[in-house]
Design a protein around this motif. Structure first.
Motif, PDB file in Angstrom:
ATOM      1  N   ASP A   1       0.817  -1.174  -0.042  1.00 41.76           N
ATOM      2  CA  ASP A   1      -0.008  -0.002  -0.041  1.00 41.76           C
ATOM      3  C   ASP A   1       0.748   1.240  -0.108  1.00 41.76           C
ATOM      4  O   ASP A   1       1.914   1.222   0.718  1.00 41.76           O
ATOM      5  N   THR A   2       0.712   2.108  -1.000  1.00 45.23           N
ATOM      6  CA  THR A   2       1.603   3.298  -0.934  1.00 45.23           C
ATOM      7  C   THR A   2       1.585   4.374   0.094  1.00 45.23           C
ATOM      8  O   THR A   2       2.202   5.217   0.207  1.00 45.23           O
ATOM      9  N   ASP A   3       0.375   4.218   1.095  1.00 48.02           N
ATOM     10  CA  ASP A   3       0.593   4.739   2.222  1.00 48.02           C
ATOM     11  C   ASP A   3       1.618   4.263   3.279  1.00 48.02           C
ATOM     12  O   ASP A   3       1.652   4.880   4.306  1.00 48.02           O
ATOM     13  N   GLY A   4       1.967   3.243   3.018  1.00 45.93           N
ATOM     14  CA  GLY A   4       2.791   2.614   4.007  1.00 45.93           C
ATOM     15  C   GLY A   4       2.366   1.574   5.039  1.00 45.93           C
ATOM     16  O   GLY A   4       3.040   0.923   5.862  1.00 45.93           O
TER      17      GLY A   4
ATOM     18  N   THR B   1      -4.007  -2.818   9.053  1.00 46.20           N
ATOM     19  CA  THR B   1      -3.756  -2.144  10.256  1.00 46.20           C
ATOM     20  C   THR B   1      -2.578  -2.540  10.896  1.00 46.20           C
ATOM     21  O   THR B   1      -2.086  -2.345  11.922  1.00 46.20           O
ATOM     22  N   GLU B   2      -1.495  -3.106  10.146  1.00 47.13           N
ATOM     23  CA  GLU B   2      -0.233  -3.778  10.588  1.00 47.13           C
ATOM     24  C   GLU B   2       0.771  -2.418  10.337  1.00 47.13           C
ATOM     25  O   GLU B   2       0.502  -1.280   9.701  1.00 47.13           O
ATOM     26  N   ASP B   3       2.059  -2.606  10.717  1.00 47.02           N
ATOM     27  CA  ASP B   3       3.105  -1.818  10.490  1.00 47.02           C
ATOM     28  C   ASP B   3       3.691  -1.872   9.322  1.00 47.02           C
ATOM     29  O   ASP B   3       4.896  -1.242   8.859  1.00 47.02           O
TER      30      ASP B   3
ATOM     31  N   HIS C   1       6.546 -11.813   8.464  1.00 49.56           N
ATOM     32  CA  HIS C   1       7.178 -11.439   9.492  1.00 49.56           C
ATOM     33  C   HIS C   1       8.175 -12.535   9.898  1.00 49.56           C
ATOM     34  O   HIS C   1       9.370 -12.375  10.253  1.00 49.56           O
ATOM     35  N   ALA C   2       8.050 -13.785  10.111  1.00 47.36           N
ATOM     36  CA  ALA C   2       8.663 -14.960  10.303  1.00 47.36           C
ATOM     37  C   ALA C   2       9.812 -15.284   9.255  1.00 47.36           C
ATOM     38  O   ALA C   2      10.985 -15.430   9.787  1.00 47.36           O
ATOM     39  N   THR C   3       9.512 -15.025   7.912  1.00 48.37           N
ATOM     40  CA  THR C   3      10.473 -15.087   6.878  1.00 48.37           C
ATOM     41  C   THR C   3      11.337 -13.931   6.849  1.00 48.37           C
ATOM     42  O   THR C   3      12.328 -13.845   5.938  1.00 48.37           O
ATOM     43  N   GLY C   4      11.052 -12.830   7.379  1.00 46.67           N
ATOM     44  CA  GLY C   4      12.060 -11.505   7.233  1.00 46.67           C
ATOM     45  C   GLY C   4      11.663 -10.750   6.042  1.00 46.67           C
ATOM     46  O   GLY C   4      12.534 -10.198   5.515  1.00 46.67           O
TER      47      GLY C   4
ATOM     48  N   ILE D   1       8.906  -2.571   5.050  1.00 48.55           N
ATOM     49  CA  ILE D   1       8.507  -1.526   6.153  1.00 48.55           C
ATOM     50  C   ILE D   1       9.061  -0.344   5.434  1.00 48.55           C
ATOM     51  O   ILE D   1      10.224  -0.038   5.216  1.00 48.55           O
ATOM     52  N   THR D   2       8.148   0.841   5.215  1.00 49.02           N
ATOM     53  CA  THR D   2       8.387   1.904   4.829  1.00 49.02           C
ATOM     54  C   THR D   2       8.227   3.007   5.859  1.00 49.02           C
ATOM     55  O   THR D   2       8.619   4.080   5.835  1.00 49.02           O
ATOM     56  N   GLY D   3       7.146   2.770   6.897  1.00 47.74           N
ATOM     57  CA  GLY D   3       6.588   3.797   7.659  1.00 47.74           C
ATOM     58  C   GLY D   3       5.719   4.615   6.945  1.00 47.74           C
ATOM     59  O   GLY D   3       5.499   4.489   5.733  1.00 47.74           O
ATOM     60  N   PRO D   4       4.880   5.618   7.439  1.00 52.03           N
ATOM     61  CA  PRO D   4       3.838   6.263   6.741  1.00 52.03           C
ATOM     62  C   PRO D   4       4.704   7.294   5.646  1.00 52.03           C
ATOM     63  O   PRO D   4       5.581   7.890   6.008  1.00 52.03           O
ATOM     64  N   THR D   5       4.030   6.954   4.418  1.00 50.99           N
ATOM     65  CA  THR D   5       4.702   7.589   3.154  1.00 50.99           C
ATOM     66  C   THR D   5       4.042   9.174   3.164  1.00 50.99           C
ATOM     67  O   THR D   5       4.679   9.828   2.470  1.00 50.99           O
ATOM     68  N   LEU D   6       3.039   9.496   3.889  1.00 44.13           N
ATOM     69  CA  LEU D   6       2.209  10.823   3.773  1.00 44.13           C
ATOM     70  C   LEU D   6       1.738  10.974   2.577  1.00 44.13           C
ATOM     71  O   LEU D   6       1.314  12.112   1.963  1.00 44.13           O
ATOM     72  N   THR D   7       1.318   9.754   1.489  1.00 41.44           N
ATOM     73  CA  THR D   7       0.576   9.848   0.153  1.00 41.44           C
ATOM     74  C   THR D   7      -0.309   8.813   0.190  1.00 41.44           C
ATOM     75  O   THR D   7      -0.097   7.727   1.214  1.00 41.44           O
ATOM     76  N   ASN D   8      -1.096   8.421  -0.632  1.00 41.65           N
ATOM     77  CA  ASN D   8      -1.733   7.039  -0.742  1.00 41.65           C
ATOM     78  C   ASN D   8      -2.506   7.093  -2.183  1.00 41.65           C
ATOM     79  O   ASN D   8      -3.425   7.887  -2.406  1.00 41.65           O
TER      80      ASN D   8
END
Length: 461
Positions: free
Chosen positions: A393-396, A400-402, A437-440, A444-451
């Motif tokens: 998702d381009t919003d990061g 509901t996960e991180d 998560h288990a396979t690594g 993870i981008t954090g919030p990208t502030l766009t969508n």
């Protein structure tokens, strides 16, 4: 090409798509002429705070104020524009507070003033004001059920429009007699402005009965208060843009003609990303699409070419079940690898849109539509060599996960088995986040502030 090289290539292509939609570069060229009076900035969405910051920086000499609401963790300073935060994907009390403060900011405007509406995905939950007769709890219950039902984003937002005092063009009506310009970052398949954040400044021709049919189609329990509101609206024969309840809630709201103006807009001009009204309504309402999934996919295609890959855009509005869409795309990827059809490798298959996840069991785990797509893709490819993929998702935030999404490689299933994981079981439990998560392999981008919705890239070496 080895796994680290492929993963880096995929990340570069994905991030080029994200960067093309960042508010800082796309907002200033889309701004309208400066007003004779003041400018009130309102907005809702995951990108709204960054959009507001771009407006504040671009117009230092304008009498500027306003309120926008974004998701928790997505706020940035925006100078003279107040930034609020609320919950997503289900509204909370701050969503209602934000809606009321935005409405309050529209009082006392004149025809010399400009209302700049900054709208992006996520605004439906972030700015939530129930119609009279409904509570926030009613809207929350419906939202939760829709999110697990498999309903498309257009269907969900259709329901939200008919339960809201500020969606479906009602917010534009409250700005009368000021000029209203909406700058929209689209996250919906088809880029219909009425669907982005449920269209607070854009009315549509749907009826309350249409919303009730969506709820019935997916077997969603309808609270009696919701049913009464939808049935009353339908019996009254009131079109969405006539706003009888909104005007009753907020005395002094304008005549419905100002929102009637928001119904008619031209096709988007891809070169300018702009849609304008075609009627002669006394209230000028403009809708400008400043970033869209198609624009992001074109940027991703450019990045692929620069990396020596042939891009093929499969579409910017892909919908349907995530796991089923993955099976289809796995078949296309295999055809590219084995037969050079419909494109010769090395190539990337690009797609956008918003797939859905229908939760059919009570033991649903952690996951989102992008990680579910990828786990299904890995299962369908069965370790096929020379094929990698990224989806996010381009919003990061995927669901509901991180994580924005994840990356898969030819050895994804083998590495999962080495961790004691059965991919098919995790897929059936909608627990794709936990698998990656288990396979690594989480992205993870954090919030990208766009969508601009989801971007999927399948690399065939």
């Amino acid at each position: 090409m080895n796994n680290p090289q492929a993963a880096e290539t995929l990340r570069q292509i994905f991030m080029r798509a994200v960067d093309s939609a960042r508010p800082g570069p796309v907002i200033p060229p889309a701004l309208p002429d400066k007003p004779r009076g003041r400018c009130v900035v309102i907005g809702a969405g995951k990108a709204s705070a960054a959009m507001a910051a771009a407006v504040d920086a671009a117009w230092p000499d304008v009498d500027l104020s306003g309120v926008v609401v974004t998701r928790y963790g997505h706020a940035v300073p925006a100078g003279r524009i107040r930034i609020l935060e609320a919950a997503h994907p289900v509204a909370d009390a701050m969503s209602e507070t934000a809606a009321l403060q935005i409405v309050e900011s529209l009082h006392g405007l004149t025809s010399d003033d400009l209302v700049l509406a900054l709208i992006s995905g996520g605004g439906s939950a972030l700015m939530a004001l129930p119609l009279p007769g409904l509570t926030l709890g009613d809207k929350q219950a419906i939202a939760r059920a829709l999110l697990h039902s498999g309903a498309s984003i257009s269907e969900m937002n259709l329901v939200r429009r008919h339960l809201s005092a500020v969606k479906g063009g009602r917010l534009a009506a409250m700005a009368h007699p000021a000029r209203v310009v909406s700058l929209i970052i689209s996250d919906v398949p088809g880029d219909n402005p009425a669907d982005v954040a449920s269209g607070p400044t854009v009315a549509d021709g749907s009826q309350p009965a249409d919303a009730l049919r969506v709820l019935e189609r997916y077997g969603i329990a309808v609270p009696e208060a919701v049913r009464q509101v939808l049935n009353v609206g339908d019996r009254a024969g009131s079109e969405r843009h006539s706003l009888p309840l909104s005007e009753a809630t907020f005395p002094g709201s304008p005549a419905s003609s100002s929102v009637e103006a928001t119904r008619s807009y031209s096709q988007v001009d891809d070169r300018r990303g702009e849609a304008r009204l075609r009627d002669n309504s006394p209230t000028i309402c403009e809708v400008r699409l400043v970033a869209t999934p198609a624009m992001a996919l074109n940027a991703a295609a450019d990045a692929a070419r620069q990396l020596g890959l042939t891009p093929l855009i499969l579409g910017d509005a892909i919908e349907g079940e995530s796991r089923e869409a993955a099976i289809v795309m796995a078949g296309i990827a295999k055809s590219v690898k084995q037969y050079g059809q419909p494109v010769s490798g090395p190539a990337v298959l690009l797609s956008g849109g918003e797939t859905t996840v229908t939760v059919t069991s009570g033991r649903a785990g952690k996951g989102g539509r992008n990680t579910e797509f990828l786990l299904s893709l890995a299962c369908a490819l069965k370790g096929e060599s020379g094929i990698w993929a990224i989806a996010g998702d381009t919003d990061g935030i995927d669901g509901t996960e991180d994580a924005a999404g994840a990356i898969i490689s030819p050895d994804t299933l083998a590495r999962g088995r080495a961790c004691g994981l059965n991919a098919a079981d995790y897929l059936d439990a909608h627990n794709s986040y936990s698998y990656f998560h288990a396979t690594g392999d989480l992205l993870i981008t954090g919030p990208t502030l766009t969508n601009v919705n989801d971007i999927r890239v399948i690399l065939i070496a």
